[in-house]
Enzyme design. Structure first.
Site, PDB file in Angstrom:
ATOM      1  N   CYS A 289      -4.110  17.183   1.356  1.00  0.00           N
ATOM      2  CA  CYS A 289      -3.144  16.463   1.214  1.00  0.00           C
ATOM      3  C   CYS A 289      -3.186  15.908  -0.163  1.00  0.00           C
ATOM      4  O   CYS A 289      -2.352  15.511  -0.981  1.00  0.00           O
ATOM      5  CB  CYS A 289      -3.465  15.012   2.348  1.00  0.00           C
ATOM      6  SG  CYS A 289      -5.543  14.229   1.950  1.00  0.00           S
ATOM      7  N   HIS A 769      -7.528  10.414   4.013  1.00  0.00           N
ATOM      8  CA  HIS A 769      -5.862  11.523   4.276  1.00  0.00           C
ATOM      9  C   HIS A 769      -5.530  10.977   2.511  1.00  0.00           C
ATOM     10  O   HIS A 769      -5.802   9.279   2.278  1.00  0.00           O
ATOM     11  CB  HIS A 769      -4.967  10.786   4.924  1.00  0.00           C
ATOM     12  CG  HIS A 769      -4.065  11.290   4.584  1.00  0.00           C
ATOM     13  ND1 HIS A 769      -3.788  13.074   4.904  1.00  0.00           N
ATOM     14  CD2 HIS A 769      -2.938  10.865   5.028  1.00  0.00           C
ATOM     15  CE1 HIS A 769      -2.368  13.320   5.000  1.00  0.00           C
ATOM     16  NE2 HIS A 769      -1.921  12.209   4.456  1.00  0.00           N
TER      17      HIS A 769
END
Length: 809
Positions: A289, A769
């Protein structure tokens, strides 16, 4: 592509689509290709509740996949293979052992049975699932009072400071095994196991709140240690500070992390998906990510769109025979995938009805899978090539470095980020100053925690949290520190103390302060909030703060002013270097034990330079401090291997192989810069080092002997030789070009508007994330991997990296 499928050249084993195969044939003359086509059978519900086959053709994408999953229970497929002979496009169905030579048949069989490159890169195949060690539950730990510090480790049996392992039984810190490429250690950890039988060890430097790398000598493989926090705490390493609940989560960390994750991802709000050009999602390839977020921001900038997507036909036409190894081809392909809109289309009504019939209320997102791009851009990098989470800021700088090294056309898109920083260093005792300039791409803002506007709430929260922890109660609701942006900007502009400052005016160490200002303002300003720290209690910490980042930013007052009236410059004198009685021993130690001053390394890294480049700079300048190492960085930052890891051969190898140990010598017999730097670091003049190396055919040991046998040469000055060196040396050419024209700078006003930011969720850069928010067509859009939606509440106060563009004057 009405034909569908993939053509593989039987000579180069490269794949092409129908639209490119003719060009490849004309360009190379290769005439034999293997044509692969996949027929997908989609099962649809039958009248009796069973499944009926529904046949359709499917393209086999070379390296830009959509997000469809052909391995799900809804699909079956069969493959068709043919051998195609150009230019007549004559086809031979396979298998066919009668008409084809044996060699061709063997090659076709090998290709058809080979594992797909995508399957090789699947997260499931990257790392085997580790098993819990049989020793973890019953491990005996000696009560010997050993406490391990958070840094400064060294093997207890040798001087190695890398590849160190902590034995979980007695707390011994020992080096790992030696590898064939010369890396690793001396195997003292294994020797210790053979002597004691203590089975488990953890690798120092891998410990985070989410785990650590553990190896079992007895089981001879990496393992999991479910009790790793307890085992580390025995030696004073406070890894988690957690209270274990039934589900294994930390009571005192649930609310802060959930709260952050919910706010940044805008959970609990029904977000409307957005489709079309510029609104294409990217599949997460297993903790990728950070790459997805950075590339979405990069390709929202017009200069990058023009350089790669605008030049896509030319880049493809002039791409090398192996386009998988060409940076510009991979960038153009990825940019086209994100901006074309071909992979971001709203679902058809029939698909929505089918989802309802299947009771799939969750909307399926299309998008692209950047596997080939990730494989190329991370090739050879020890961190980005792994399947672990990485720092988005480090990846941004890595990407810019690749853009700089792979020009496309006359326009360099990374010019929009580049700016000059003026460093003003002042000797506190003599009051004299020195002005230097360096190139940078990111403005790093410190977090001014002392300026929090809700200090009383924070104190009360901390008291309640400690009481709840002691009583084993659920923690109170999180209170996040609120920091004014103006305080962070002020902290950036304030003078900082210079460690180990050597004053050329006093010819001695003194107190010094350094102030940074903008010598130019970039077209696009990238601002990083320095949220991540490493505590003395071994916990990689992230400052959980809320900063009121402005939509409109004016930093005109940070413009550099240069030498002011009344200021006197520090003399341009280098610090003296004392040559020891046995310089050969020092030289041998320098090569055999390439230690670096980590404090200087971190000072340079905080400026935004790649970590490996900082280590090389400190090493090649003899650990003389960050200021001197900084000059080495400026001189070498445009070299292709600038950010590559430091690799130094053993002393014997250098002496025997000479210049070959460092790389090929130029046609003019110019000594390699690494050799020159090593001799300079011992206190000799550059021209003398070059002269000695040339006289001894670039043999380091003989060059030193040549210098020591001619002490009268140390006082000589040869400007003509220096000029010849400037003309011949590639690095000096860069310096000469920089000195005459300077780096390409797009200077202008210091007024900016926010158009994007990248946020991080989690406790450290190595976990959690990343999500990207971008302002497009007057609205904010959230890019959460494959999910691209209109943002309802963009969390601008919780970002990690912010992107501003200059407001036209």
């Amino acid at each position: 592509d009405s034909e569908g499928g993939l053509y593989v050249c039987m000579n180069t084993f490269l794949g092409f689509g129908r639209e490119h195969i003719e060009r490849h044939y004309r360009k190379t003359g290769q005439c034999v290709y293997l044509h692969l086509k996949r027929h997908v059978i989609e099962k649809v519900p039958g009248a009796s509740g069973g499944a009926l086959p529904k046949r359709r053709n499917a393209k086999l994408y070379l390296d830009l996949e959509t997000n469809s999953d052909l391995n799900s229970d809804d699909f079956e497929y069969e493959d068709e293979a043919k051998l195609v002979i150009f230019p007549d496009h004559y086809e031979i169905s396979l298998p066919n052992i009668e008409e084809l030579p044996a060699l061709v048949t063997i090659a076709c069989d090998a290709l058809l049975s080979a594992k797909s490159p995508y399957r090789k890169q699947d997260p499931d195949s990257w790392e085997e699932e580790l098993q819990a060690s049989k020793h973890a539950k019953t491990l005996v730990q000696l009560d010997n009072g050993v406490r391990i510090p958070p840094s400064g480790w060294k093997c207890s049996k040798c001087d190695l400071r890398e590849n160190l392992w902590l034995n979980l039984t007695d707390g011994s810190v020992l080096c790992g095994k030696w590898f064939f490429d010369g890396s690793g250690g001396n195997g003292h950890a294994m020797e210790h196991y053979k002597e004691t039988g203590y089975p488990l060890a953890v690798k120092l430097g891998t410990i985070t709140p989410d785990g650590a790398d553990v190896y079992s000598f007895d089981e001879e493989e990496p393992v999991l240690d479910p009790h790793i926090a307890k085992h580390l705490a025995h030696f004073g390493i406070d890894m988690l500070q957690m209270q274990v609940t039934e589900n294994g989560l930390r009571d005192n960390d649930i609310k802060p992390r959930v709260s952050e994750w919910e706010v940044i991802q805008e959970a609990g709000v029904k977000l409307k998906p957005v489709y079309g050009p510029g609104y294409t999602g990217m599949k997460n390839l297993g903790n990728s990510c950070y790459l997805n977020a950075v590339m979405q921001a990069i390709f929202s900038i017009p200069e990058f769109q023009r350089a790669y997507v605008g030049n896509l036909p030319r880049i493809f036409d002039y791409s090398p025979l192996d386009p998988t190894q060409d940076f510009n081809t991979q960038m153009a392909k990825l940019g086209h995938g994100l901006l074309s809109g071909q992979y971001s289309k709203p679902p058809m009504k029939s698909e929505l009805i089918e989802q309802v019939m299947k009771e799939e209320h969750k909307l399926q997102h299309n998008g692209i899978s950047p596997r080939m791009f990730k494989a190329f851009i991370s090739k050879g990098h020890p961190e980005f090539s792994s399947n672990r989470q990485q720092d988005a800021q480090e990846f941004f700088l890595h990407l810019i470095n690749l853009v700089e090294r792979n020009p496309v056309g006359s326009e360099n898109p990374s010019d929009v980020f580049r700016f000059l920083v003026e460093e003003r260093t002042q000797c506190c005792q003599s009051r004299k100053v020195r002005y230097t300039e360096r190139v940078d791409y990111i403005m790093q803002l410190p977090v001014a925690m002392e300026a929090a506007t809700n200090k009383d709430e924070l104190i009360a929260y901390e008291l309640k949290r400690r009481e709840a922890e002691a009583a084993r109660r659920p923690p109170p609701e999180l209170v996040r520190a609120k920091i004014p942006f103006s305080a962070c900007l002020q902290a950036f502009s304030e003078p900082n103390n210079v460690e180990d400052f050597w004053s050329s005016a006093l010819q001695a160490k003194s107190a010094g302060v350094k102030t940074s200002r903008f010598a130019s303002f970039p077209e696009y300003l990238v601002v990083q909030i320095k949220k991540f720290t490493f505590g003395l209690d071994w916990i990689p910490k992230k400052l959980d703060v809320s900063i009121d980042m402005p939509d409109f930013l004016d930093i005109s007052h940070l413009r550099a002013r240069g030498l002011q009236p009344g200021e006197e410059e520090l003399p341009d004198i280098a610090p003296p270097i004392i040559i020891p009685d046995d310089p050969k021993a020092v030289f041998s130690s320098l090569l055999d034990n390439p230690n670096t001053d980590e404090s200087s390394v971190m000072q340079l890294a905080e400026m935004g330079f790649p970590l490996e480049a900082c280590r090389k700079a400190v090493y090649y300048t003899g650990n003389l401090g960050a200021e001197i190492a900084f000059n080495w960085i400026i001189a070498h930052m445009e070299e292709p291997d600038f950010a590559e890891p430091l690799v130094i051969p053993a002393f014997g190898e250098v002496a025997s192989s000479g210049a070959a140990a460092f790389g090929a010598v130029g046609l003019d017999n110019q000594p390699p810069e690494e050799m020159v730097a090593i001799i300079i670091s011992m206190g000799f003049q550059r021209n003398l080092a070059i002269r000695a190396l040339k006289a001894t055919n670039n043999n380091l040991e003989r060059a030193l002997e040549w210098i020591f046998s001619r002490p009268e040469l140390e006082e000589e000055s040869e400007p003509a030789l220096d000029m010849m060196d400037v003309e011949n040396n590639a690095n000096a050419n860069i310096l000469a070009e920089t000195g005459s024209e300077g780096p390409r700078i797009k200077d202008g006003s210091g007024r900016y508007e926010l158009f994007g930011f990248i946020s991080h969720m989690g406790t450290s850069t190595m976990s959690g994330h990343y999500v990207c928010h971008l302002k497009k067509e007057g609205r904010w859009v959230i890019y959460n991997d494959l999910r691209v939606c209109a943002s309802e509440r963009p969390p601008k106060d919780l970002g990690y990296i912010y992107f501003y563009h200059r407001i036209p004057s």
